[in-house]
Design an enzyme around this catalytic site. Structure first.
Site, PDB file in Angstrom:
ATOM      1  CE  LYS A  59      -9.251  -6.439  -1.934  1.00  0.00           C
ATOM      2  NZ  LYS A  59      -7.932  -7.104  -1.931  1.00  0.00           N
ATOM      3  CB  SER A 116      -7.388  -8.189   1.869  1.00  0.00           C
ATOM      4  OG  SER A 116      -6.941  -7.911   0.558  1.00  0.00           O
ATOM      5  CB  SER A 161      -5.501 -10.213  -1.153  1.00  0.00           C
ATOM      6  OG  SER A 161      -5.117  -9.803   0.122  1.00  0.00           O
TER       7      SER A 161
HETATM    8  N1  GLN Z   1      -2.281 -10.916   3.868  1.00  0.00           N
HETATM    9  C1  GLN Z   1      -1.316 -10.159   3.174  1.00  0.00           C
HETATM   10  C2  GLN Z   1      -1.123  -8.813   3.831  1.00  0.00           C
HETATM   11  O1  GLN Z   1      -1.801  -8.548   4.746  1.00  0.00           O
HETATM   12  C3  GLN Z   1      -1.703 -10.006   1.742  1.00  0.00           C
HETATM   13  C4  GLN Z   1      -2.750  -8.993   1.520  1.00  0.00           C
HETATM   14  C5  GLN Z   1      -3.029  -8.753   0.080  1.00  0.00           C
HETATM   15  O2  GLN Z   1      -2.666  -9.564  -0.776  1.00  0.00           O
HETATM   16  N2  GLN Z   1      -3.643  -7.620  -0.208  1.00  0.00           N
HETATM   17  O3  GLN Z   1      -0.307  -8.055   3.446  1.00  0.00           O
END
Ligand code: GLN
Length: 487
Positions: free
Chosen positions: A80, A155, A179
């Site tokens: 990532k 994400s 994410s």
């Molecule tokens: N969707 C969640 C957020 O926007 C989790 C994102 C993540 O785990 N990086 O904070």
């Protein structure tokens, strides 16, 4: 006959070690596959093809000389784009870091290389990890391999979509509030968020450091475990890591059944999800029951408050972590005329995307004098209470079961203008981050229209083995290939 890119990593790695094929041949096939498929998916932000080929030759040489090449010999791993790989751009899918090249390896990346793994490229994501769909990316949205008009989840959308579309067998994502698990569910791969403190965060660009962990994504549990073993362990460069032995096994079904797992089913949360998600989740409960697991309905009463608590803590930490990108210390380097501080600062800060700006504002607000007690302190109290609820539940159960996501994947653009609806999607995944405990998303089936549905299993801290055991049981019902899209 199957092409090598379709095979699980552990099978290919064995072939490489037994010199049936070379690592170089395999990496060349993977590169071809990425070139052919990724135009449609947009899962990579940058490639590392040349170095990958060089490394593959070095591994072939070692094997010929009889030198031990490690758990991941010759296996390509995608990373990532918020995890540092020395010499590669580390953009976090942000214009703020568009030109930033990492001068060092994250600890997890060094560990992968020590085990013979080959870094093949950097994967697309929501900017700085903020989002649930991988649409908030300076590199454009990731597309779902099951239907290119649909979101891949986020994400770590690139990490899940690249694995689901058989471009690479393994990737790393990061999970602050879901994410890893959300895109794993939307793309039908397996992703685990490990216990907080079991995997080093050194080299991970922070979004919300008290919540997030790096974790692996794979098509089969038998590939996930070697990567999890590789990256787990304490690290002097991250003093939140815990010194322990991390040796997870893929036990055989008969041995797992002897453990007689007790499973608590979070029924209300299943009922609250979309009908098809609920139906599939219950199918998984049935499968575990058929294996002889003890299954019982239970609940987490405070789950209603989890989302508010998460978004206060995550944005508060984000506002602090992202303050370093100021055109002086870190981030975009501009040189506005006059060298006046305000224009200097605002020129670089304008490089953040809208969602990131929104969260910095929200985070600064909840931390500001006068509001700190009302929001931030309260959110932390709820966090402790949720942790206590889990402690009580894990006196009774080995594993808790619920959907990963309350909904099926949806069309690109459908929820980008609705922040609250977007945040609500994280309602089932954030629980494990708030409590610091491990959680896995496992492919659970397909909807009538052919969209993946993930099932989520949560265990107590450092009980990843239970999640892996459940993963083996569920994968053995249908086999992992049932859940791979044709692309
Ligand atoms: N969707 C969640 C957020 O926007 C989790 C994102 C993540 O785990 N990086 O904070």
């Amino acid at each position: 006959m199957k092409s090598l890119y379709e095979l699980p990593a552990f099978v290919v790695s064995r072939k490489i070690k037994e010199q049936e094929i070379t690592a170089e041949e395999y990496i060349s096939i993977i590169i071809e596959r990425i070139k052919k498929v990724d135009d449609k998916i947009n899962s990579f932000i940058s490639h590392n093809f040349e170095s990958a080929l060089i490394r593959s030759r070095a591994i072939d040489k070692k094997i010929k000389e009889g030198i031990n090449t490690g758990l991941l010999a010759g296996i390509p791993v995608g990373i990532k784009d918020n995890i540092s790989v020395k010499g590669l751009k580390n953009t976090c899918a942000s214009r703020m870091l568009a030109e930033y090249v990492s001068p060092y390896n994250a600890t997890v990346v060094s560990k992968i290389e020590e085990q013979g793994g080959i870094i093949i490229g950097k994967l697309n994501m929501d900017e700085f990890g903020m989002g649930t769909t991988s649409e908030y990316s300076s590199h454009g949205p990731v597309r779902n391999p099951w239907n290119l008009d649909y979101v891949a989840g986020g994400s770590s959308g690139g990490s899940a979509a690249a694995v689901a579309s058989s471009q690479i067998p393994l990737s790393l994502g990061s999970d602050t509030g879901g994410s890893i698990r959300c895109p794993s569910s939307f793309c039908s791969v397996i992703g685990i968020k490990p216990t907080y403190g079991s995997v080093s965060r050194n080299g991970l660009i922070s979004y919300s450091n008290s919540l997030e962990q790096i974790g692996p994504i794979a098509r089969t549990i038998y590939d996930l475990v070697p990567l999890l073993n590789t990256i787990s362990g304490d690290d002097p460069k991250d003093n939140t890591t815990v010194h322990k032995k991390y040796e997870y096994q893929t036990n055989n079904v008969d041995n797992i059944l002897k453990k007689k797992y007790r499973i608590g089913v979070l029924n209300e949360l299943i009922d609250d999800s979309e009908t098809e998600v609920g139906k599939n989740t219950r199918k998984k409960v049935k499968q575990l029951e058929n294996y002889g697991c003890e299954v019982e309905d239970t609940r987490i009463p405070l789950s209603n408050y989890a989302l508010a608590s998460y978004y206060v803590i995550a944005t508060a930490e984000a506002s602090s972590n992202l303050s370093r990108y100021d055109n002086l210390r870190y981030g975009y380097e501009g040189s506005p005329e006059g060298y006046e501080w305000n224009s200097y600062f605002s020129e670089s800060r304008s490089k953040f995307g809208d969602e990131v700006k929104l969260r910095i504002l929200l985070g600064s607000y909840v931390l500001s004098a006068g509001y700190y007690g009302k929001y931030y302190a309260k959110a932390q109290k709820i966090r402790s209470m949720i942790k206590r609820e889990f402690d009580i539940l894990f006196n009774k159960y080995d594993i808790l079961l619920l959907p990963t996501m309350p909904v099926l994947p949806f069309k690109l653009g459908e929820k980008t203008l609705q922040p609250i609806e977007h945040y609500n999607l994280d309602v089932y995944t954030i629980l494990a981050n708030l409590a610091g405990i491990p959680a896995i998303s496992i492919p659970g089936g397909l909807s009538e229209k052919g969209f993946p549905i993930g099932v989520q299993l949560i265990a107590n801290a450092f009980n990843e083995q239970k999640l892996i055991d459940a993963g083996v049981l569920l994968e053995n019902v249908d086999g992992f290939e049932t859940w791979i899209p044709k692309i």
